[in-house]
Write a protein that holds these residues in place. Structure first.
Motif, PDB file in Angstrom:
ATOM      1  N   ASP A   1       0.848  -1.195   0.000  1.00  0.00           N
ATOM      2  CA  ASP A   1       0.000   0.000   0.000  1.00  0.00           C
ATOM      3  C   ASP A   1       0.885   1.247   0.000  1.00  0.00           C
ATOM      4  N   LEU A   2       0.318   2.357  -0.479  1.00  0.00           N
ATOM      5  CA  LEU A   2       1.004   3.635  -0.501  1.00  0.00           C
ATOM      6  C   LEU A   2       0.147   4.664   0.213  1.00  0.00           C
ATOM      7  N   PRO A   3       0.757   5.692   0.829  1.00  0.00           N
ATOM      8  CA  PRO A   3      -0.056   6.725   1.484  1.00  0.00           C
ATOM      9  C   PRO A   3      -0.945   7.408   0.454  1.00  0.00           C
ATOM     10  N   ALA A   4      -2.234   7.487   0.767  1.00  0.00           N
ATOM     11  CA  ALA A   4      -3.189   8.031  -0.202  1.00  0.00           C
ATOM     12  C   ALA A   4      -4.282   8.821   0.501  1.00  0.00           C
ATOM     13  N   ALA A   5      -4.877   9.725  -0.242  1.00  0.00           N
ATOM     14  CA  ALA A   5      -6.012  10.507   0.242  1.00  0.00           C
ATOM     15  C   ALA A   5      -7.264   9.636   0.187  1.00  0.00           C
ATOM     16  N   PRO A   6      -8.356  10.062   0.821  1.00  0.00           N
ATOM     17  CA  PRO A   6      -9.607   9.281   0.772  1.00  0.00           C
ATOM     18  C   PRO A   6     -10.086   9.006  -0.655  1.00  0.00           C
ATOM     19  N   THR A   7      -9.708   9.869  -1.598  1.00  0.00           N
ATOM     20  CA  THR A   7     -10.098   9.673  -2.994  1.00  0.00           C
ATOM     21  C   THR A   7      -9.266   8.606  -3.685  1.00  0.00           C
ATOM     22  N   GLY A   8      -8.183   8.166  -3.026  1.00  0.00           N
ATOM     23  CA  GLY A   8      -7.303   7.177  -3.626  1.00  0.00           C
ATOM     24  C   GLY A   8      -6.071   7.776  -4.265  1.00  0.00           C
ATOM     25  N   LYS A   9      -5.991   9.096  -4.316  1.00  0.00           N
ATOM     26  CA  LYS A   9      -4.841   9.765  -4.924  1.00  0.00           C
ATOM     27  C   LYS A   9      -3.622   9.607  -4.034  1.00  0.00           C
ATOM     28  N   ILE A  10      -2.492   9.233  -4.639  1.00  0.00           N
ATOM     29  CA  ILE A  10      -1.260   9.040  -3.885  1.00  0.00           C
ATOM     30  C   ILE A  10      -0.782  10.372  -3.305  1.00  0.00           C
ATOM     31  N   LEU A  11      -0.442  10.360  -2.025  1.00  0.00           N
ATOM     32  CA  LEU A  11       0.096  11.549  -1.364  1.00  0.00           C
ATOM     33  C   LEU A  11       1.610  11.541  -1.552  1.00  0.00           C
ATOM     34  N   LYS A  12       2.070  12.135  -2.631  1.00  0.00           N
ATOM     35  CA  LYS A  12       3.487  12.068  -2.975  1.00  0.00           C
ATOM     36  C   LYS A  12       4.379  12.723  -1.932  1.00  0.00           C
ATOM     37  N   GLY A  13       3.850  13.729  -1.255  1.00  0.00           N
ATOM     38  CA  GLY A  13       4.635  14.410  -0.247  1.00  0.00           C
ATOM     39  C   GLY A  13       4.982  13.536   0.947  1.00  0.00           C
ATOM     40  N   LYS A  14       4.310  12.398   1.081  1.00  0.00           N
ATOM     41  CA  LYS A  14       4.550  11.517   2.219  1.00  0.00           C
ATOM     42  C   LYS A  14       5.304  10.246   1.847  1.00  0.00           C
TER      43      LYS A  14
END
Length: 215
Positions: free
Chosen positions: A187-200
């Motif tokens: 898994d990758l850090p993501a927002a509730p929309t599923g968009k990857i949080l690249k900053g994290k």
């Protein structure tokens, strides 16, 4: 049997400004032609632009463009041109059929050995692998340069490893575009929309980056 379509839009443009109308099986990977009353131009002087490749910052105009950010005239002035075009911060190009292709965000541009590297291109090459669910690519400053780091989400039962993926993209990417490291995770850090949080991404996988780099 139902064709999926690509689209492009922003909150500031009242949602969609481009969309495809591709038939089933069409290999088109653009975001399509401008929608009714949407107008575009490219700024080849913007950060991250590559005029030789036809890539510039996407500016959108039309009656659906916002008047400005609420109670923030300073920020509004930064993104709205005198003639009402909105500076999206996205980089793109138009093909010979007038379809828009997104190259990535200007703020996410990686400059490696003097070359522009667009994360979206590398992410596309990685997700071409059937066992890769999604990918996020970011740059990281190193001594006198910037390296390319890739983070990919794979199924928990996947036997894929970093060497496998490095070999997979070798013929798909020029040497300066190839990731320095590829981190695989369930898994990758993501927002509730599923968009990857690249900053994290780097902070989330800091231990893996340090451990594997040391080896």
């Amino acid at each position: 049997g139902i064709p999926l379509q690509n689209g492009y839009g922003l909150t500031e443009s009242s949602a969609g400004v481009c969309a495809t109308t591709s038939p089933f099986g069409d290999p088109d990977v653009s975001v399509g032609h401008p929608m009714l009353d949407s107008t575009f131009r490219l700024d080849f002087d913007a950060e991250g632009a590559a005029p030789a490749e036809g890539i510039g910052e996407i500016l959108v105009g039309g009656p659906q463009i916002m008047k400005g950010y609420f109670r923030d005239p300073e920020q509004s002035a930064k993104v709205l041109t005198a003639d009402g075009f909105f500076r999206t911060g996205d980089l793109g190009r138009f093909d010979e059929e007038g379809r828009l292709h997104i190259a990535g965000r200007s703020k996410e541009l990686i400059i490696r050995s003097g070359f522009n590297v667009y994360p979206a291109e590398i992410e596309g090459a990685l997700t071409d692998h059937p066992e890769v669910i999604m990918a996020g690519v970011v740059g990281r400053q190193v001594s006198g340069n910037e390296e390319v780091l890739a983070f990919v989400k794979v199924a928990t039962a996947c036997s894929l490893n970093e060497a496998d993926l490095s070999d997979f993209v070798k013929d798909r990417l020029a040497p300066y575009k190839r990731p320095t490291r590829i981190i695989l995770a369930p898994d990758l850090p993501a927002a509730p929309t599923g968009k990857i949080l690249k900053g994290k991404l780097i902070s989330t996988f800091a231990d893996e980056l340090m451990r594997e780099t040391a080896v």
